[in-house]
Design an enzyme around this catalytic site. Structure first.
Site, PDB file in Angstrom:
ATOM      1  N   GLU A 248       0.881  -1.176   0.000  1.00  0.00           N
ATOM      2  CA  GLU A 248       0.000   0.000   0.000  1.00  0.00           C
ATOM      3  C   GLU A 248       0.910   1.214   0.000  1.00  0.00           C
ATOM      4  O   GLU A 248       1.415   1.612   1.052  1.00  0.00           O
ATOM      5  CB  GLU A 248      -0.900   0.000   1.252  1.00  0.00           C
ATOM      6  CG  GLU A 248      -1.898  -1.144   1.327  1.00  0.00           C
ATOM      7  CD  GLU A 248      -3.083  -0.962   0.388  1.00  0.00           C
ATOM      8  OE1 GLU A 248      -3.257   0.137  -0.174  1.00  0.00           O
ATOM      9  OE2 GLU A 248      -3.817  -1.943   0.201  1.00  0.00           O
ATOM     10  N   CYS A 282      -2.553   9.483   2.576  1.00  0.00           N
ATOM     11  CA  CYS A 282      -2.157   8.807   1.329  1.00  0.00           C
ATOM     12  C   CYS A 282      -3.160   9.089   0.223  1.00  0.00           C
ATOM     13  O   CYS A 282      -2.788   9.231  -0.931  1.00  0.00           O
ATOM     14  CB  CYS A 282      -2.001   7.310   1.555  1.00  0.00           C
ATOM     15  SG  CYS A 282      -3.463   6.530   2.238  1.00  0.00           S
TER      16      CYS A 282
END
Ligand code: NAD
Length: 503
Positions: A248, A282
């Site tokens: 990720e 993010c």
């Protein structure tokens, strides 16, 4: 509950050798001291996890779900305490800490509730030729999963892997960021309260080297969340032992604003998506592409809102300090590059970067090849670009090495635009909505990584499909034997022509 009380023997040994401090980024005050775990410590934790994994798997879906529900109960009841630890280590406001913790609790609940349905034994059609067989598939746990987490959402992000890995029947060794070891400690201690029998979820603390040791420790999978640069190192190290990885990575998320968009909502989402958590998200908004017909009006709305946003540590501050001091240089470099290459700051700008806090910064007319548009800034800045139509917006949005999240503000073409964006997830007409929907998978494309957390895909990420074919009765056509006859072969050829040979 002190750190020393909850430590395991190997952790105490490591503490005698080397420790590191966790600092409050708003004050530099030491808020905790933690061991730097060595490769031997990590290996020992993984060995303990192996035994624990068998016990945990034997509890079955119902037994594990019960424990996970109790764990989420502890998190929910002591939410304020958990948020205080997050606040101290990251500097983010309490309310933001609460938001990420609440979403993490939702994910634990979803994973616990749905694991049996998603991973339990399912019948599959055996097909005509093998209709004497019962075909089933079940998803078995991998064993021990190593989870390496970042600091920006120290509850929500690692728990996106940890909860799903646990619900799937794995033991987990968790290495939180060196900036948020206290949050990791808190979560693992809370789990130990509801699962005291075996170390099903363990903590190892330290810097990159401790994470690297976890990658090499023989775990059955590594779930990593962090920067693309570290993700590449982890994948290279994991390749040595063919250890599967879930990556990720970071993002450079775009927002598209079409001519028929609700501009108030789009401006509000842009400002919150870009500046909340000091831009350290993010899936935070870093770039916006706006249809030329509504560009001026949209920019004016963003500027008006951005001028009201205040960073600080006082009650009522919208966001806190930059958690990782080294990031200040990156943010300064991006703003400077944008401005020296023809960009203009409508809010913030040249002097926005202070010692700890960065003022909200809205940049326009920034060339597409500026680092402010191409690299992850991870600060409270946003670039806004004007496009002639939404095809140009899609093209520019997709022209990125990253592909994590995206947002579309539009009416008529919203679904079409969302589908065309090369990102793992897209929110339409609301910011980051996908992140709060536990049934939706979450993950990236390109430098944003691969593999998925959350939802059914997130459960399957931490399990291996086991296929079983059980013969119910002897086949009328014996195919897998040397005593197969020519008559059988001829019959098979005829059947195949009937079944598949139609023009
Ligand atoms: P980072 O890559 O610096 O560190 C992440 C973790 O990896 C830390 O625990 C660190 O100690 C560990 N690590 C460092 N070097 C290692 C190595 N060689 N081997 C193994 N582990 C190692 O990232 P960060 O600064 O903590 O986090 C910010 C980044 O995370 C941003 O890029 C952000 O976009 C990304 N992020 C992504 C998601 C997502 O879901 N895709 C979520 C949150 C944050």
């Amino acid at each position: 509950m002190t750190t020393a009380q909850t430590q395991q023997p190997t952790e105490r040994q490591a503490e005698a050798r080397e420790t590191f401090d966790s600092l409050n980024p708003a004050t530099d005050e030491v808020v905790g001291t933690y061991p730097v775990h060595t490769a031997e410590d990590v290996e020992a934790a993984v060995a303990r996890a192996r035994t624990a994994a068998g016990w945990w798997n034997d509890l079955g879906f119902a037994g594990r779900a019960e424990r996970l529900r109790r764990w989420k109960g502890v998190l929910a009841r002591r939410l304020a305490q958990l948020c205080q630890v997050v606040h101290e280590e990251t500097g983010k406001p309490h309310a933001d800490a609460q938001l990420e913790a609440v979403l993490a609790i939702e994910h634990i609940a979803w994973a616990a509730k749905h694991a049996r349905k998603v991973l339990g034994s399912q019948r599959r059609s055996p097909g005509l030729l093998l209709s004497n067989q019962v075909a089933t598939v079940e998803y078995q746990p991998l064993g021990v999963v190593g989870v390496i987490g970042p600091w920006n959402y120290p509850v929500y992000t690692p728990l996106g892997s940890v909860s799903y890995a646990l619900a799937a029947g794995n033991a987990v060794v968790f290495k939180p960021s060196e900036y948020t070891p206290g949050v990791g400690r808190w979560l693992v201690d809370a789990f130990r309260e509801v699962v005291p029998e075996h170390p099903v979820l363990q903590l190892v603390t330290g810097f990159g080297a401790t994470g690297a040791a976890l990658v090499r420790s023989g775990v059955d999978k590594i779930a990593f969340t962090g920067s693309a640069a570290t993700g590449k190192k982890i994948m290279a190290a994991a390749a040595e032992t063919l250890t599967p990885v879930l990556i990720e990575g970071g993002g450079k998320d775009p927002v598209l604003v079409d001519e028929d968009a609700d501009l108030e909502a789009a401006a509000d989402a842009t400002v919150w998506g870009a500046f909340s958590n000091s831009g350290q998200t993010c899936v935070g908004v870093e770039r916006v592409y706006v249809h030329e017909k509504v560009y001026d009006e949209f920019v004016a709305k963003v500027v008006a809102r951005a001028e009201e946003v205040r960073p600080g540590s006082h009650p009522g501050a919208h966001y806190g300090p930059v958690t990782m001091p080294a990031q200040l240089d990156v943010i300064r470099r991006h703003i400077t590059d944008a401005l020296t290459r023809g960009g203009r700051a409508l809010v913030g700008g040249k002097n926005a970067v202070g010692d700890r806090y960065v003022q909200p910064t809205v940049l326009v007319d920034v060339p597409e090849d500026s680092v402010a548009v191409r690299e992850e800034t991870f600060g409270p800045t946003v670039t806004i670009g004007k496009v002639a139509d939404m095809d140009e917006a899609v093209e520019k949005a997709n022209d990125s090495t990253y592909g994590l999240g995206s947002t579309v503000f539009a009416k008529r073409r919203a679904m079409e635009l969302a589908r065309r964006l090369r990102t793992g997830q897209t929110a339409i007409n609301a910011p980051l909505s996908f992140a709060g929907i536990a049934s939706l998978p979450f993950g990236g494309v390109g430098d944003s990584g691969f593999g998925r957390i959350h939802g059914p895909e997130g459960l399957r990420e931490f399990a291996r499909p086991k296929a079983i074919a059980r013969q119910r009765f002897a086949a009328p056509l014996k195919l897998t034997t040397f005593s197969r006859t020519e008559k059988t072969d001829a019959l098979v050829a005829k059947l195949t022509a009937i079944l598949h040979g139609k023009r």
